[in-house]
Design a protein around this motif. Structure first.
Motif, PDB file in Angstrom:
ATOM      1  N   LYS A 158     -11.161  -1.270 -10.379  1.00 36.08           N
ATOM      2  CA  LYS A 158     -10.582  -1.442  -9.048  1.00 36.08           C
ATOM      3  C   LYS A 158      -9.123  -0.997  -8.988  1.00 36.08           C
ATOM      4  O   LYS A 158      -8.422  -1.257  -8.011  1.00 36.08           O
ATOM      5  N   ALA A 159      -8.656  -0.328 -10.040  1.00 32.69           N
ATOM      6  CA  ALA A 159      -7.266   0.134 -10.076  1.00 32.69           C
ATOM      7  C   ALA A 159      -7.082   1.312  -9.124  1.00 32.69           C
ATOM      8  O   ALA A 159      -7.962   2.167  -8.979  1.00 32.69           O
ATOM      9  N   GLY A 160      -5.960   1.354  -8.481  1.00 29.19           N
ATOM     10  CA  GLY A 160      -5.660   2.438  -7.548  1.00 29.19           C
ATOM     11  C   GLY A 160      -4.625   1.984  -6.538  1.00 29.19           C
ATOM     12  O   GLY A 160      -4.037   0.907  -6.658  1.00 29.19           O
ATOM     13  N   GLU A 161      -4.392   2.810  -5.543  1.00 27.19           N
ATOM     14  CA  GLU A 161      -3.416   2.506  -4.501  1.00 27.19           C
ATOM     15  C   GLU A 161      -4.133   2.178  -3.201  1.00 27.19           C
ATOM     16  O   GLU A 161      -5.033   2.919  -2.786  1.00 27.19           O
ATOM     17  N   GLN A 162      -3.715   1.081  -2.580  1.00 34.27           N
ATOM     18  CA  GLN A 162      -4.331   0.665  -1.325  1.00 34.27           C
ATOM     19  C   GLN A 162      -3.258   0.450  -0.267  1.00 34.27           C
ATOM     20  O   GLN A 162      -2.151  -0.012  -0.565  1.00 34.27           O
ATOM     21  N   LEU A 163      -3.614   0.778   0.958  1.00 36.32           N
ATOM     22  CA  LEU A 163      -2.719   0.592   2.094  1.00 36.32           C
ATOM     23  C   LEU A 163      -2.962  -0.762   2.751  1.00 36.32           C
ATOM     24  O   LEU A 163      -4.118  -1.167   2.951  1.00 36.32           O
ATOM     25  N   TYR A 164      -1.859  -1.436   3.077  1.00 35.78           N
ATOM     26  CA  TYR A 164      -1.936  -2.732   3.754  1.00 35.78           C
ATOM     27  C   TYR A 164      -1.082  -2.703   5.009  1.00 35.78           C
ATOM     28  O   TYR A 164      -0.077  -1.989   5.093  1.00 35.78           O
ATOM     29  N   LYS A 165      -1.500  -3.508   5.963  1.00 37.30           N
ATOM     30  CA  LYS A 165      -0.805  -3.614   7.253  1.00 37.30           C
ATOM     31  C   LYS A 165      -0.400  -5.063   7.483  1.00 37.30           C
ATOM     32  O   LYS A 165      -1.175  -5.989   7.210  1.00 37.30           O
ATOM     33  N   LEU A 166       0.832  -5.272   7.959  1.00 33.96           N
ATOM     34  CA  LEU A 166       1.337  -6.623   8.206  1.00 33.96           C
ATOM     35  C   LEU A 166       1.860  -6.725   9.628  1.00 33.96           C
ATOM     36  O   LEU A 166       2.676  -5.910  10.062  1.00 33.96           O
ATOM     37  N   ASP A 167       1.391  -7.758  10.353  1.00 25.60           N
ATOM     38  CA  ASP A 167       1.875  -8.036  11.707  1.00 25.60           C
ATOM     39  C   ASP A 167       3.211  -8.754  11.595  1.00 25.60           C
ATOM     40  O   ASP A 167       3.294  -9.888  11.116  1.00 25.60           O
ATOM     41  N   LEU A 168       4.291  -8.109  12.052  1.00 28.39           N
ATOM     42  CA  LEU A 168       5.628  -8.690  11.932  1.00 28.39           C
ATOM     43  C   LEU A 168       5.959  -9.642  13.071  1.00 28.39           C
ATOM     44  O   LEU A 168       7.014 -10.287  13.047  1.00 28.39           O
ATOM     45  N   THR A 169       5.083  -9.742  14.042  1.00 22.40           N
ATOM     46  CA  THR A 169       5.357 -10.617  15.180  1.00 22.40           C
ATOM     47  C   THR A 169       4.745 -12.002  15.015  1.00 22.40           C
ATOM     48  O   THR A 169       5.116 -12.928  15.739  1.00 22.40           O
ATOM     49  N   ALA A 170       3.797 -12.139  14.100  1.00 22.10           N
ATOM     50  CA  ALA A 170       3.097 -13.420  13.922  1.00 22.10           C
ATOM     51  C   ALA A 170       3.665 -14.176  12.722  1.00 22.10           C
ATOM     52  O   ALA A 170       3.841 -13.606  11.647  1.00 22.10           O
ATOM     53  N   LYS A 171       3.929 -15.438  12.906  1.00 20.12           N
ATOM     54  CA  LYS A 171       4.455 -16.277  11.835  1.00 20.12           C
ATOM     55  C   LYS A 171       3.382 -16.478  10.768  1.00 20.12           C
ATOM     56  O   LYS A 171       2.219 -16.739  11.072  1.00 20.12           O
ATOM     57  N   ASP A 172       3.791 -16.345   9.503  1.00 17.19           N
ATOM     58  CA  ASP A 172       2.889 -16.528   8.352  1.00 17.19           C
ATOM     59  C   ASP A 172       1.689 -15.596   8.403  1.00 17.19           C
ATOM     60  O   ASP A 172       0.590 -15.938   7.935  1.00 17.19           O
ATOM     61  N   ALA A 173       1.866 -14.419   8.961  1.00 16.95           N
ATOM     62  CA  ALA A 173       0.766 -13.448   9.028  1.00 16.95           C
ATOM     63  C   ALA A 173       0.371 -13.010   7.622  1.00 16.95           C
ATOM     64  O   ALA A 173       1.217 -12.896   6.726  1.00 16.95           O
ATOM     65  N   LYS A 174      -0.905 -12.746   7.441  1.00 20.46           N
ATOM     66  CA  LYS A 174      -1.419 -12.281   6.166  1.00 20.46           C
ATOM     67  C   LYS A 174      -1.634 -10.769   6.239  1.00 20.46           C
ATOM     68  O   LYS A 174      -2.112 -10.247   7.249  1.00 20.46           O
ATOM     69  N   PRO A 175      -1.322 -10.050   5.172  1.00 19.89           N
ATOM     70  CA  PRO A 175      -1.549  -8.606   5.190  1.00 19.89           C
ATOM     71  C   PRO A 175      -3.028  -8.275   5.234  1.00 19.89           C
ATOM     72  O   PRO A 175      -3.854  -8.972   4.629  1.00 19.89           O
ATOM     73  N   ALA A 176      -3.373  -7.229   5.948  1.00 18.13           N
ATOM     74  CA  ALA A 176      -4.760  -6.784   6.070  1.00 18.13           C
ATOM     75  C   ALA A 176      -4.924  -5.450   5.363  1.00 18.13           C
ATOM     76  O   ALA A 176      -4.116  -4.527   5.554  1.00 18.13           O
ATOM     77  N   ALA A 177      -5.957  -5.339   4.535  1.00 20.03           N
ATOM     78  CA  ALA A 177      -6.218  -4.090   3.826  1.00 20.03           C
ATOM     79  C   ALA A 177      -6.727  -3.030   4.785  1.00 20.03           C
ATOM     80  O   ALA A 177      -7.627  -3.282   5.585  1.00 20.03           O
ATOM     81  N   LEU A 178      -6.151  -1.841   4.710  1.00 18.61           N
ATOM     82  CA  LEU A 178      -6.586  -0.726   5.545  1.00 18.61           C
ATOM     83  C   LEU A 178      -7.520   0.209   4.796  1.00 18.61           C
ATOM     84  O   LEU A 178      -8.261   0.973   5.415  1.00 18.61           O
ATOM     85  N   THR A 179      -7.471   0.182   3.468  1.00 22.87           N
ATOM     86  CA  THR A 179      -8.274   1.099   2.662  1.00 22.87           C
ATOM     87  C   THR A 179      -8.907   0.352   1.494  1.00 22.87           C
ATOM     88  O   THR A 179      -8.429  -0.715   1.073  1.00 22.87           O
ATOM     89  N   THR A 180      -9.959   0.933   0.949  1.00 25.95           N
ATOM     90  CA  THR A 180     -10.614   0.398  -0.247  1.00 25.95           C
ATOM     91  C   THR A 180     -10.904   1.486  -1.276  1.00 25.95           C
ATOM     92  O   THR A 180     -11.146   1.185  -2.448  1.00 25.95           O
TER      93      THR A 180
END
Length: 472
Positions: free
Chosen positions: A326-348
C-alpha cells in the motif's frame, strides 16, 4: 600611480564627454598630428543594436582594421569619459569598471590590470577610434558579432534555477553553480539586471498571489518575509517550528504550511499578527505539496505512504518484514471551514502524484507518474464527485502550475521537443511555446500572461512564442 591618484589627476584637467555627438581632442596621443593626417584612413559607419536600439556607430578603416569612435560608443553605453594628461579614463554607469586608454598605445588598463589591443587606438580628425569588442567588454558590456548586438552590461553567466516572477515585472533566479548564494533580479531587457540577494535562506521561497512578497523559513524555523521589489526582509511571528511547503492565501493575509519534524501537521500563520494556528494534527506523517483554494475553504495535500513493518510477538529481527503493498502517494482534501474536519482521501491508486492544483471550479488536477517508469505521465483531474479523468495533451506532461485562469502545463512530444500549454477552465490546451531544448523550470505570472523558463541552465523570457535570453 594608483587608480585613485590617476583619476584625481585626470579630473583636475578633464574634458568630460557625455555622448557620441561630442568630439575629443587627441592632445595626449603618442601619435603626431602629421602621422595621423598621412595615415590611410577610410571613414564610415556600422549599425548596431545597442540595448535594443539601432545606432549607426562612426568608424574608420585603418590598415585593414575597423575602429569605432571612442566617444560615441562610450556615450551609447552610458559610460563616463574623461580626457586628461595621461590619456582617457572611462567608467561604466554602475561604477564597476574603470578603463584607461591612450591613443597610439596598444596597452590599456582595465580595473588596474594591463590588457592589449590588437591595434593601437587611432586619433583622427579630432576623435579617437578603438577596437569595439575590447572596449565593450572592458566596460563590462557584451557584444554579439553575429547579430550586431551590444549590451551595456553582460548577461550573468552560470546555471540558474528557482525562477519566480515579481509584481514589478521582473524575474528572480538563483545562480545554482555559485560558491555562495546569489539571486539575480532580471528585467525583461537583456543585460539589465541587479543582484537581488546573497542570503542562502532566501533561495527557496513561496511567492504571494500578487507576487509582491516571498515567504521562507530560515535555519532556525523562523518565518521570514521578503519584499520582492526592494529585497527588504522582515520576521513574521516568533514560532520556530519546522515549516515546509509554504503557500499563501489568495488575499495575502494568511500563510499556510506543513509543520513539524515529521511533516505531521497542517498550520497557518496570520500575516497581520504572526499568530500560528494548527489546522490538522492527525499524526499522519510525510505530508507535502500543500495547496489552498483561492477562496480559502479547501486544502489539498499529498501523503507519502511508506511500508508497514510487521514482526512476531517477541519482535525478533528475523521475523521483521515490511509490507509495501500500500506504499505510494495519495491525495487528501481538508475542509478548512469546518471545525475538527477530517481529511478525505481523493485517490487510492499507487501512482506517483505531483504538482496538485485546485482550480476555480473546485476540481483538483495533478500529474500522475508510473513509479516503475514503464507508462507515460498523464495529467488527471478529480471532479467534485470524485471521478478521475485524463486531460488530453499533445505531449507527455512533466510539470503543471495553477494560474488565476486555469493551468500552465509543459510536456515532451514524441520527437523530444518541449511544449508549454495554457489550459483555461473547460477549454482545449493552447500552445504557448515550443523548443527542441530541454526545459527544467517554467515560471508563469499569476494571470498567465507572462512566461519564462530555465533551459540548459539559462533564464529565458518567452515573448510571442519566441525566447529572449536573459543569462549566459
Amino acid at each position: 600611480m594608483t587608480n585613485s591618484k590617476w583619476i584625481s589627476a585626470a579630473l583636475a584637467s578633464a574634458l568630460l564627454v557625455t555622448g557620441g555627438a561630442a568630439s575629443v581632442l587627441a592632445t595626449s596621443s603618442n601619435v603626431s598630428a602629421a602621422a595621423v593626417k598621412t595615415a590611410a584612413v577610410q571613414t564610415g559607419s556600422t549599425t548596431w543594436s545597442v540595448n535594443g536600439t539601432p545606432v549607426a556607430l562612426s568608424t574608420i578603416n585603418s590598415g585593414g582594421y575597423k575602429l569605432y569612435s571612442l566617444s560615441q560608443v562610450a556615450g551609447e553605453l552610458g559610460a563616463g569619459l574623461v580626457l586628461g594628461n595621461s590619456g582617457f579614463l572611462l567608467n561604466d554607469s554602475k561604477g564597476l569598471h574603470n578603463v584607461q586608454i591612450q591613443a597610439g598605445v596598444k596597452s590599456y588598463q582595465v580595473n588596474g590590470e594591463a590588457q592589449q589591443f590588437t591595434v593601437a587606438p587611432v586619433a583622427y580628425n579630432g576623435k579617437t577610434y578603438v577596437e569595439l569588442t575590447k572596449l565593450v567588454t572592458a566596460l563590462g558590456g557584451e557584444l554579439q558579432a553575429d547579430t550586431n548586438t551590444i549590451l551595456s552590461f553582460a548577461r550573468p553567466t552560470g546555471q540558474f534555477d528557482t525562477l519566480n516572477w515579481s509584481a514589478d515585472g521582473s524575474l528572480i533566479a538563483n545562480q545554482s553553480d555559485s560558491e555562495s548564494a546569489v539571486l539575480y533580479k532580471f528585467s525583461q531587457t537583456p543585460g539589465n539586471y541587479d543582484l537581488f540577494s546573497s542570503n542562502a535562506s532566501v533561495v527557496d521561497y513561496a511567492v504571494s498571489a500578487d507576487q509582491q512578497w516571498g515567504a521562507y523559513g530560515d535555519e532556525t524555523g523562523q518565518l521570514k518575509l521578503i519584499n520582492l521589489s526592494s529585497g527588504v526582509i522582515s520576521s513574521l511571528g516568533t514560532d520556530t517550528s519546522v515549516k515546509t511547503d509554504i503557500v499563501w492565501s489568495n488575499d495575502g493575509k494568511t500563510i499556510y504550511f506543513v509543520q513539524g519534524d515529521k511533516q505531521e501537521k497542517l498550520a497557518q500563520i496570520s500575516v497581520e499578527t504572526g499568530i500560528v494556528k494548527t489546522l490538522l494534527e492527525d499524526k499522519v506523517e510525510n505530508k507535502s505539496e500543500l495547496r489552498v483554494s483561492a477562496d480559502g475553504k479547501t486544502a489539498v495535500y499529498i501523503v507519502n505512504v511508506t511500508g508497514t513493518a510487521k514482526n512476531d510477538a517477541d519482535s525478533t529481527e528475523d521475523s521483521l518484514t515490511v509490507d509495501f503493498s500500500k506504499a505510494g502517494e495519495q491525495l487528501y482534501k481538508l475542509d478548512l471551514t469546518a471545525k475538527d474536519a477530517k481529511p478525505a482521501a481523493l485517490t487510492t491508486a499507487l501512482d506517483n502524484k505531483l504538482y496538485p492544483e485546485i482550480l476555480g471550479n473546485g476540481s483538483v488536477v495533478y500529474l500522475s507518474a508510473d513509479p516503475e517508469g514503464t507508462a507515460a505521465n498523464t495529467l488527471k483531474t478529480i471532479a467534485a464527485d470524485g471521478k478521475i479523468t485524463d486531460i488530453a495533451l499533445g505531449a507527455e506532461a512533466n510539470w503543471s502550475a495553477g494560474t488565476s485562469t486555469g493551468l500552465v502545463v509543459s510536456g515532451l512530444t514524441a520527437d523530444g521537443s518541449t511544449v508549454i500549454y495554457s489550459i483555461a477552465a473547460g477549454a482545449a490546451p493552447v500552445e504557448l511555446y515550443r523548443t527542441a531544448e530541454d526545459v527544467s523550470e517554467v515560471s508563469v505570472s499569476r494571470d498567465g500572461s507572462k512566461l519564462a523558463v530555465v533551459s540548459g541552465g539559462k533564464v529565458l523570457l518567452i515573448q510571442n512564442g519566441k525566447a529572449v535570453q536573459l543569462s549566459n
